[in-house]
Design a protein around this motif. Structure first.
Motif, PDB file in Angstrom:
ATOM      1  N   ALA A  55       0.855  -1.194   0.000  1.00  0.00           N
ATOM      2  CA  ALA A  55       0.000   0.000   0.000  1.00  0.00           C
ATOM      3  C   ALA A  55       0.887   1.239   0.000  1.00  0.00           C
ATOM      4  CB  ALA A  55      -0.911   0.000   1.220  1.00  0.00           C
ATOM      5  N   ARG A  56       0.468   2.270  -0.723  1.00  0.00           N
ATOM      6  CA  ARG A  56       1.245   3.510  -0.762  1.00  0.00           C
ATOM      7  C   ARG A  56       0.900   4.441   0.385  1.00  0.00           C
ATOM      8  NH1 ARG A  56       0.328   4.450  -7.083  1.00  0.00           N
ATOM      9  NH2 ARG A  56      -1.696   3.792  -6.361  1.00  0.00           N
ATOM     10  N   THR A  57      -0.340   4.368   0.882  1.00  0.00           N
ATOM     11  CA  THR A  57      -0.781   5.236   1.974  1.00  0.00           C
ATOM     12  C   THR A  57      -1.651   4.434   2.934  1.00  0.00           C
ATOM     13  OG1 THR A  57      -2.810   5.923   0.864  1.00  0.00           O
ATOM     14  CG2 THR A  57      -0.835   7.278   0.438  1.00  0.00           C
ATOM     15  N   SER A  58      -1.829   4.969   4.131  1.00  0.00           N
ATOM     16  CA  SER A  58      -2.708   4.276   5.076  1.00  0.00           C
ATOM     17  C   SER A  58      -4.161   4.317   4.609  1.00  0.00           C
ATOM     18  CB  SER A  58      -2.553   4.838   6.490  1.00  0.00           C
ATOM     19  OG  SER A  58      -2.769   6.217   6.515  1.00  0.00           O
ATOM     20  N   ALA A  59      -4.533   5.326   3.825  1.00  0.00           N
ATOM     21  CA  ALA A  59      -5.895   5.365   3.275  1.00  0.00           C
ATOM     22  C   ALA A  59      -6.101   4.222   2.279  1.00  0.00           C
ATOM     23  CB  ALA A  59      -6.175   6.714   2.614  1.00  0.00           C
ATOM     24  N   GLN A  60      -5.096   3.948   1.456  1.00  0.00           N
ATOM     25  CA  GLN A  60      -5.202   2.830   0.522  1.00  0.00           C
ATOM     26  C   GLN A  60      -5.270   1.516   1.288  1.00  0.00           C
ATOM     27  OE1 GLN A  60      -1.865   2.102  -2.185  1.00  0.00           O
ATOM     28  NE2 GLN A  60      -3.333   1.558  -3.790  1.00  0.00           N
ATOM     29  N   THR A  72     -14.896  -2.771   9.346  1.00  0.00           N
ATOM     30  CA  THR A  72     -16.258  -2.515   8.902  1.00  0.00           C
ATOM     31  C   THR A  72     -16.770  -1.235   9.525  1.00  0.00           C
ATOM     32  OG1 THR A  72     -17.166  -3.803  10.713  1.00  0.00           O
ATOM     33  CG2 THR A  72     -16.779  -4.971   8.654  1.00  0.00           C
ATOM     34  N   ALA A  73     -17.836  -0.759   8.962  1.00  0.00           N
ATOM     35  CA  ALA A  73     -18.538   0.405   9.495  1.00  0.00           C
ATOM     36  C   ALA A  73     -20.019   0.072   9.402  1.00  0.00           C
ATOM     37  CB  ALA A  73     -18.218   1.655   8.677  1.00  0.00           C
ATOM     38  N   PRO A  74     -20.834   0.717  10.199  1.00  0.00           N
ATOM     39  CA  PRO A  74     -22.260   0.441  10.112  1.00  0.00           C
ATOM     40  C   PRO A  74     -22.756   0.661   8.686  1.00  0.00           C
ATOM     41  CG  PRO A  74     -21.782   1.921  11.939  1.00  0.00           C
ATOM     42  CD  PRO A  74     -20.502   1.735  11.178  1.00  0.00           C
ATOM     43  N   GLY A  75     -23.539  -0.265   8.188  1.00  0.00           N
ATOM     44  CA  GLY A  75     -24.052  -0.154   6.830  1.00  0.00           C
ATOM     45  C   GLY A  75     -25.536   0.150   6.821  1.00  0.00           C
ATOM     46  N   ASP A  76     -25.933   0.994   5.929  1.00  0.00           N
ATOM     47  CA  ASP A  76     -27.326   1.373   5.778  1.00  0.00           C
ATOM     48  C   ASP A  76     -27.560   1.575   4.287  1.00  0.00           C
ATOM     49  OD1 ASP A  76     -29.759   2.691   5.568  1.00  0.00           O
ATOM     50  OD2 ASP A  76     -29.366   4.071   7.221  1.00  0.00           O
ATOM     51  N   ALA A  77     -28.268   0.654   3.643  1.00  0.00           N
ATOM     52  CA  ALA A  77     -28.452   0.690   2.190  1.00  0.00           C
ATOM     53  C   ALA A  77     -29.075   2.001   1.723  1.00  0.00           C
ATOM     54  CB  ALA A  77     -29.306  -0.490   1.747  1.00  0.00           C
ATOM     55  N   ALA A 121      -9.384  22.268   1.174  1.00  0.00           N
ATOM     56  CA  ALA A 121      -9.908  22.143   2.538  1.00  0.00           C
ATOM     57  C   ALA A 121     -11.435  22.148   2.522  1.00  0.00           C
ATOM     58  CB  ALA A 121      -9.372  23.268   3.420  1.00  0.00           C
ATOM     59  N   ALA A 122     -12.031  22.956   1.668  1.00  0.00           N
ATOM     60  CA  ALA A 122     -13.498  23.000   1.569  1.00  0.00           C
ATOM     61  C   ALA A 122     -14.039  21.675   1.030  1.00  0.00           C
ATOM     62  CB  ALA A 122     -13.934  24.159   0.675  1.00  0.00           C
ATOM     63  N   TYR A 123     -13.372  21.109   0.020  1.00  0.00           N
ATOM     64  CA  TYR A 123     -13.795  19.806  -0.512  1.00  0.00           C
ATOM     65  C   TYR A 123     -13.675  18.723   0.556  1.00  0.00           C
ATOM     66  CZ  TYR A 123     -13.922  21.671  -5.268  1.00  0.00           C
ATOM     67  OH  TYR A 123     -14.225  22.392  -6.389  1.00  0.00           O
ATOM     68  N   LEU A 124     -12.583  18.763   1.326  1.00  0.00           N
ATOM     69  CA  LEU A 124     -12.386  17.754   2.376  1.00  0.00           C
ATOM     70  C   LEU A 124     -13.469  17.867   3.444  1.00  0.00           C
ATOM     71  CD1 LEU A 124      -8.507  17.783   2.805  1.00  0.00           C
ATOM     72  CD2 LEU A 124      -9.920  16.184   1.493  1.00  0.00           C
ATOM     73  N   ARG A 125     -13.792  19.093   3.854  1.00  0.00           N
ATOM     74  CA  ARG A 125     -14.872  19.277   4.838  1.00  0.00           C
ATOM     75  C   ARG A 125     -16.184  18.718   4.303  1.00  0.00           C
ATOM     76  NH1 ARG A 125     -12.328  24.213   5.525  1.00  0.00           N
ATOM     77  NH2 ARG A 125     -13.841  25.280   4.227  1.00  0.00           N
ATOM     78  N   THR A 126     -16.481  19.001   3.035  1.00  0.00           N
ATOM     79  CA  THR A 126     -17.714  18.502   2.415  1.00  0.00           C
ATOM     80  C   THR A 126     -17.723  16.980   2.380  1.00  0.00           C
ATOM     81  OG1 THR A 126     -17.909  20.496   1.060  1.00  0.00           O
ATOM     82  CG2 THR A 126     -19.108  18.543   0.304  1.00  0.00           C
ATOM     83  N   LEU A 127     -16.605  16.392   1.960  1.00  0.00           N
ATOM     84  CA  LEU A 127     -16.509  14.933   1.877  1.00  0.00           C
ATOM     85  C   LEU A 127     -16.677  14.297   3.250  1.00  0.00           C
ATOM     86  CD1 LEU A 127     -15.900  12.329   0.293  1.00  0.00           C
ATOM     87  CD2 LEU A 127     -13.466  12.827   0.599  1.00  0.00           C
ATOM     88  N   PHE A 128     -15.970  14.805   4.241  1.00  0.00           N
ATOM     89  CA  PHE A 128     -16.056  14.243   5.593  1.00  0.00           C
ATOM     90  C   PHE A 128     -17.462  14.402   6.156  1.00  0.00           C
ATOM     91  CE2 PHE A 128     -11.246  14.871   6.628  1.00  0.00           C
ATOM     92  CZ  PHE A 128     -10.924  13.836   5.771  1.00  0.00           C
ATOM     93  N   LEU A 129     -18.088  15.525   5.910  1.00  0.00           N
ATOM     94  CA  LEU A 129     -19.450  15.760   6.390  1.00  0.00           C
ATOM     95  C   LEU A 129     -20.432  14.774   5.739  1.00  0.00           C
ATOM     96  CD1 LEU A 129     -21.360  17.526   8.089  1.00  0.00           C
ATOM     97  CD2 LEU A 129     -21.602  18.999   6.096  1.00  0.00           C
ATOM     98  N   VAL A 133     -17.308  11.143   8.663  1.00  0.00           N
ATOM     99  CA  VAL A 133     -16.000  10.660   9.101  1.00  0.00           C
ATOM    100  C   VAL A 133     -15.084  11.835   9.446  1.00  0.00           C
ATOM    101  CG1 VAL A 133     -16.200   8.560   7.701  1.00  0.00           C
ATOM    102  CG2 VAL A 133     -15.061  10.569   6.750  1.00  0.00           C
ATOM    103  N   TRP A 134     -13.910  11.484   9.988  1.00  0.00           N
ATOM    104  CA  TRP A 134     -12.945  12.510  10.393  1.00  0.00           C
ATOM    105  C   TRP A 134     -11.585  12.367   9.736  1.00  0.00           C
ATOM    106  CZ3 TRP A 134     -14.760  16.534  12.994  1.00  0.00           C
ATOM    107  CH2 TRP A 134     -15.952  16.376  13.700  1.00  0.00           C
ATOM    108  N   SER A 135     -11.359  11.300   8.949  1.00  0.00           N
ATOM    109  CA  SER A 135     -10.035  11.085   8.365  1.00  0.00           C
ATOM    110  C   SER A 135     -10.154  10.456   6.976  1.00  0.00           C
ATOM    111  CB  SER A 135      -9.205  10.165   9.269  1.00  0.00           C
ATOM    112  OG  SER A 135      -9.694   8.837   9.197  1.00  0.00           O
ATOM    113  N   PRO A 136      -9.078  10.576   6.174  1.00  0.00           N
ATOM    114  CA  PRO A 136      -9.079   9.917   4.865  1.00  0.00           C
ATOM    115  C   PRO A 136      -9.265   8.401   4.981  1.00  0.00           C
ATOM    116  CG  PRO A 136      -7.317  11.528   4.953  1.00  0.00           C
ATOM    117  CD  PRO A 136      -7.889  11.430   6.354  1.00  0.00           C
ATOM    118  N   GLU A 137      -8.661   7.796   6.000  1.00  0.00           N
ATOM    119  CA  GLU A 137      -8.769   6.358   6.165  1.00  0.00           C
ATOM    120  C   GLU A 137     -10.223   5.950   6.397  1.00  0.00           C
ATOM    121  OE1 GLU A 137      -4.712   7.733   7.060  1.00  0.00           O
ATOM    122  OE2 GLU A 137      -6.634   8.328   7.868  1.00  0.00           O
ATOM    123  N   GLU A 138     -10.902   6.674   7.292  1.00  0.00           N
ATOM    124  CA  GLU A 138     -12.318   6.380   7.547  1.00  0.00           C
ATOM    125  C   GLU A 138     -13.148   6.609   6.289  1.00  0.00           C
ATOM    126  OE1 GLU A 138     -13.301   7.556  12.081  1.00  0.00           O
ATOM    127  OE2 GLU A 138     -12.533   9.193  10.840  1.00  0.00           O
TER     128      GLU A 138
END
Length: 165
Positions: A55-60, A72-77, A121-129, A133-138
């Motif tokens: 893996a190149r990064t911990s996110a990968q 795993t994370a809670p799943g909701d279809a 930073a704005a895209y990251l906030r939008t994605l996390f929201l 989640v709070w991190s790229p890995e999550e």
């Protein structure tokens, strides 16, 4: 990546991979019970784990661990469907980039944002929201489990014993 490498991890490496895939950084890993007594030792251990798995990064790595059913994370279809339709295209590009092993700086360049750190930073906030989640890995774990990011190639059945989707 041949996901069978994940199956070959020692118990200690597997625990470290789960911590890293959960978005816990070297400081948190060093604070957790275990063999890593300093942030530097934890950082070096994660780097060695990335080399061992390819893996190149911990996110990968997080994406691979999710695809293999190790994290795993809670799943909701219904929520997963909403994620697909509401996630802005640039946020999806960021998610795919992390899953492919790119750093956030590399993705910033791919998106043509240059030095516009505020835009990223704005895209990251939008994605996390959107993903809750709070991190790229999550984010990558949720993305893989929600079907937003394709599972990496490899023998998932052999790695997870059939637990992967």
């Amino acid at each position: 990546m041949n996901l069978t490498r994940l199956r070959d991890l020692t118990a200690g490496e597997h625990k470290l991979a789960v911590l890293a895939a959960s978005g816990i950084g070297p400081r948190g890993i060093a604070a957790a019970p275990g063999p890593y007594k300093s942030t530097e030792a934890a950082r070096k251990a994660v780097e060695a784990l990335l080399r061992r798995t390819g893996a190149r990064t911990s996110a990968q790595l997080a994406g691979w661990m999710a695809a293999a059913g190790y994290v795993t994370a809670p799943g909701d279809a219904e929520a997963d469907s909403a994620l697909r339709s509401e996630l802005p295209p640039r946020c999806l590009t960021i998610l795919h980039g992390w899953a492919d092993g790119l750093t956030t700086d590399a993705i910033t360049h791919v998106l043509g944002l240059g030095t516009a750190k505020e835009s990223m930073a704005a895209y990251l906030r939008t994605l996390f929201l959107h993903l809750g989640v709070w991190s790229p890995e999550e984010a990558v774990v949720v993305g893989v489990l929600a079907g937003l990011v394709p599972a990496p190639p490899g023998d998932l059945e052999a790695v997870s014993g059939g637990a992967a989707r």
